[in-house]
Motif scaffolding. Structure first.
Motif, PDB file in Angstrom:
ATOM      1  N   UNK A 174      41.249  41.897  49.501  1.00  0.00           N
ATOM      2  CA  UNK A 174      40.252  41.758  48.437  1.00  0.00           C
ATOM      3  C   UNK A 174      40.091  40.305  48.000  1.00  0.00           C
ATOM      4  N   UNK A 175      38.865  39.909  47.668  1.00  0.00           N
ATOM      5  CA  UNK A 175      38.604  38.547  47.200  1.00  0.00           C
ATOM      6  C   UNK A 175      38.920  38.423  45.705  1.00  0.00           C
ATOM      7  N   UNK A 176      40.207  38.461  45.374  1.00  0.00           N
ATOM      8  CA  UNK A 176      40.607  38.429  43.963  1.00  0.00           C
ATOM      9  C   UNK A 176      41.589  37.288  43.707  1.00  0.00           C
TER      10      UNK A 176
ATOM     11  N   UNK B 258      32.921  41.141  36.073  1.00  0.00           N
ATOM     12  CA  UNK B 258      33.874  40.501  36.986  1.00  0.00           C
ATOM     13  C   UNK B 258      34.399  41.480  38.026  1.00  0.00           C
ATOM     14  N   UNK B 259      34.831  42.652  37.585  1.00  0.00           N
ATOM     15  CA  UNK B 259      35.471  43.616  38.483  1.00  0.00           C
ATOM     16  C   UNK B 259      34.495  44.580  39.149  1.00  0.00           C
ATOM     17  N   UNK B 260      33.442  44.929  38.446  1.00  0.00           N
ATOM     18  CA  UNK B 260      32.495  45.923  38.959  1.00  0.00           C
ATOM     19  C   UNK B 260      31.998  45.641  40.364  1.00  0.00           C
ATOM     20  N   UNK B 261      31.525  44.432  40.643  1.00  0.00           N
ATOM     21  CA  UNK B 261      30.999  44.157  41.990  1.00  0.00           C
ATOM     22  C   UNK B 261      32.041  44.314  43.096  1.00  0.00           C
ATOM     23  N   UNK B 262      33.288  43.973  42.822  1.00  0.00           N
ATOM     24  CA  UNK B 262      34.342  44.107  43.837  1.00  0.00           C
ATOM     25  C   UNK B 262      34.559  45.579  44.173  1.00  0.00           C
ATOM     26  N   UNK B 263      34.650  46.410  43.142  1.00  0.00           N
ATOM     27  CA  UNK B 263      34.865  47.839  43.370  1.00  0.00           C
ATOM     28  C   UNK B 263      33.642  48.492  44.001  1.00  0.00           C
ATOM     29  N   UNK B 264      32.461  48.161  43.497  1.00  0.00           N
ATOM     30  CA  UNK B 264      31.242  48.787  44.003  1.00  0.00           C
ATOM     31  C   UNK B 264      30.987  48.456  45.469  1.00  0.00           C
TER      32      UNK B 264
END
Length: 135
Positions: A90-92, A46-52
């Motif tokens: 951010x798209x969160x 879930x989070x990895x792609x946003x940070x990467x």
């Protein structure tokens, strides 16, 4: 350095020391927590792609997050930034904040003694709530 600045620095140092004495938190613990947490974030579906997609060089980010958590947990004043401004684009949504908090709490429990983990988690919950409301 002005007298006022010296008094502020002395007060900050006393507060930092009192927190460290009560919780066992030090800069090495903060570094360990931050690095373990972001290793989990990077591997998270879930989070990895946003940070990467946004962080090219991880070491400067990790150092900035160590300064942030030093300021939050120990009141050191090491961090000088605007977390809300950084997170606004951010798209969160609530799902991301819940996952961030879940990973952070698990990492704090794994890497820190109970008083320190409790201290970090209490602050992380406030931060997540504040950012979620702001976004």
């Amino acid at each position: 350095m002005s007298e006022r600045s010296a008094v502020t620095d002395t007060r900050r140092a006393l507060i930092t020391q009192a927190i460290a004495d009560a919780t066992g938190i030090d800069e090495a613990m903060i570094d360990r927590l931050v690095r373990c947490f972001y290793a989990k974030v990077r591997d998270d579906a879930i989070l990895g792609p946003i940070f990467e997609s946004r962080i090219v060089e991880w070491e400067p980010h990790l150092q900035r997050m160590c300064a942030f958590w030093s300021s939050v947990a120990l009141m050191t004043g090491r961090y000088h930034g605007q977390p809300m401004r950084v997170h606004l684009p951010l798209p969160v949504d609530a799902r991301h904040f819940d996952r961030w908090l879940s990973l952070f709490e698990a990492t704090a429990r794994e890497t820190c003694p109970t008083p320190a983990a409790d201290h970090f988690i209490e602050r992380a919950r406030r931060i997540a709530g504040s950012l979620e409301l702001g976004i």
